[in-house]
Motif scaffolding. Sequence first.
Motif, short mmCIF file in Angstrom:
data_model
loop_
_atom_site.label_atom_id
_atom_site.label_comp_id
_atom_site.label_asym_id
_atom_site.label_seq_id
_atom_site.Cartn_x
_atom_site.Cartn_y
_atom_site.Cartn_z
N ALA A 14 0.76 -1.22 0.01
CA ALA A 14 -0.19 -0.06 0.00
C ALA A 14 0.74 1.17 0.03
O ALA A 14 0.43 2.10 -0.62
CB ALA A 14 -0.98 -0.01 1.31
N THR A 15 1.87 1.16 0.73
CA THR A 15 2.91 2.31 0.63
C THR A 15 3.43 2.59 -0.60
O THR A 15 3.64 3.55 -1.08
CB THR A 15 3.96 2.05 1.86
N VAL A 16 3.94 1.46 -1.19
CA VAL A 16 4.41 1.65 -2.64
C VAL A 16 3.42 2.26 -3.54
O VAL A 16 3.78 3.17 -4.37
CB VAL A 16 4.86 0.30 -3.02
N SER A 17 2.19 1.86 -3.54
CA SER A 17 1.01 2.21 -4.00
C SER A 17 0.66 3.79 -4.12
O SER A 17 0.70 4.60 -5.02
CB SER A 17 -0.20 1.50 -4.10
N ARG A 18 0.78 4.25 -2.68
CA ARG A 18 0.78 5.79 -2.32
C ARG A 18 1.97 6.46 -3.02
O ARG A 18 1.75 7.57 -3.52
CB ARG A 18 0.78 5.97 -0.89
N CYS A 19 3.19 5.80 -3.02
CA CYS A 19 4.51 6.81 -3.83
C CYS A 19 4.14 6.66 -5.18
O CYS A 19 4.41 7.78 -5.88
CB CYS A 19 5.66 5.90 -3.36
N LEU A 20 3.49 5.76 -5.85
CA LEU A 20 3.46 5.59 -7.40
C LEU A 20 2.42 6.63 -7.78
O LEU A 20 2.56 7.22 -8.83
CB LEU A 20 3.05 4.14 -7.60
N THR A 36 -0.89 9.48 -3.79
CA THR A 36 -2.13 9.62 -3.13
C THR A 36 -2.15 9.83 -1.68
O THR A 36 -3.22 9.38 -1.01
CB THR A 36 -2.94 8.39 -3.43
N GLY A 37 -0.95 9.85 -0.84
CA GLY A 37 -0.97 10.07 0.41
C GLY A 37 0.18 10.55 1.01
O GLY A 37 1.40 10.42 0.17
#
Length: 341
Positions: free
Chosen positions: A15-21, A24-25
């Motif tokens: 989820a943290t990788v997704s936010r970085c990409l 979104t957070g």
Amino acid sequence: MNIKDVAALAGVSPATVSRCLNNTGPLSSETRTRIEKVIDLTGYDVNKASKQVDWNHNPTIGVMIPSLLNPVFSEIVAGIQQRARHFGYSVIVVDTQYELSRERQAIIDLIRQRVVGVILTTASVENNEALSLLREFRFPFCLVHNQSPDEPCVYVDNYQAGWDVADQLLALGHQKTGMVAGRFQSSDRAKQRYLGFTDRLKQETLLPPMQLVEVDQYALTPFDQTQGSFFDSLLAPTAWFCSNDLLALKLVNHLKAQGIAIPEMVSVVGFDGMALGQILYPPLATIQVPHHTMGLYAVDLLFNSKHKTTLPLTKQLDYQPHFVGTMAECQPPTMRRVLYK
């Protein structure tokens, strides 16, 4: 590679990788930098990844060795493959041809192949970029032949083995000795063998200086004229210690071509215990190392490290001196002059 692999290397959640990409957070600059470094290292592309089918169902161990031409590493890989199959793993092998510049890229390539861990032999454990990369990302690994005080490794005591060779040559009456070694910048094992060998010789105060010839350990071509000049003279050492069996066999072949009888005129000792050295005549004197067993242990130690068990992470194996065949007592000067004629 997928997002879970990136997250595992970066030490964060998917989820943290997704936010970085996706921006979104909130993320700390340190976390973002770390994730971006992993993405750059692995070449991960979220758009390409979403369109690809993941075929890598079989877990794989990466193996990095200096040379596919040296039978020693073939024995190690055979042991790794045998043990890996026992656990249901396959093996990917890359070689670096003893070049430091290739080691870091080899590790990057293996990580991109999504291996679960790496078994490797490096030029040295000190100031090594490939090892630094594995350490930085806490990627499971086990060293083979290299010795590290606090990291997974399986090895023999190269220093003591070199000491034992010198001790035996001195016992046989050899005072003028030499060593043919692979370049120390490419092999910390060769350097340790050299240090043990020379430290034993230094205990004898009246010996002439030991002669060192450094060569490319992976070159299977004959010695050139300059290198050959170190070996052919009556004033050359009466005994040579070679940092591996391939160099020892190369030297034996060179001396025989010059009409120099082995071991009557010159003794030659190798290091490794290659089977090839024992089917020649006379058989090669050497330090026998259990390379196949080394490969078996490497897999176990890798898994001990990966699963963070309390089991041992290092293993020192015993070597066996095989001081026969191409090693003999030093002939007196008068007899050597007769033999050289």
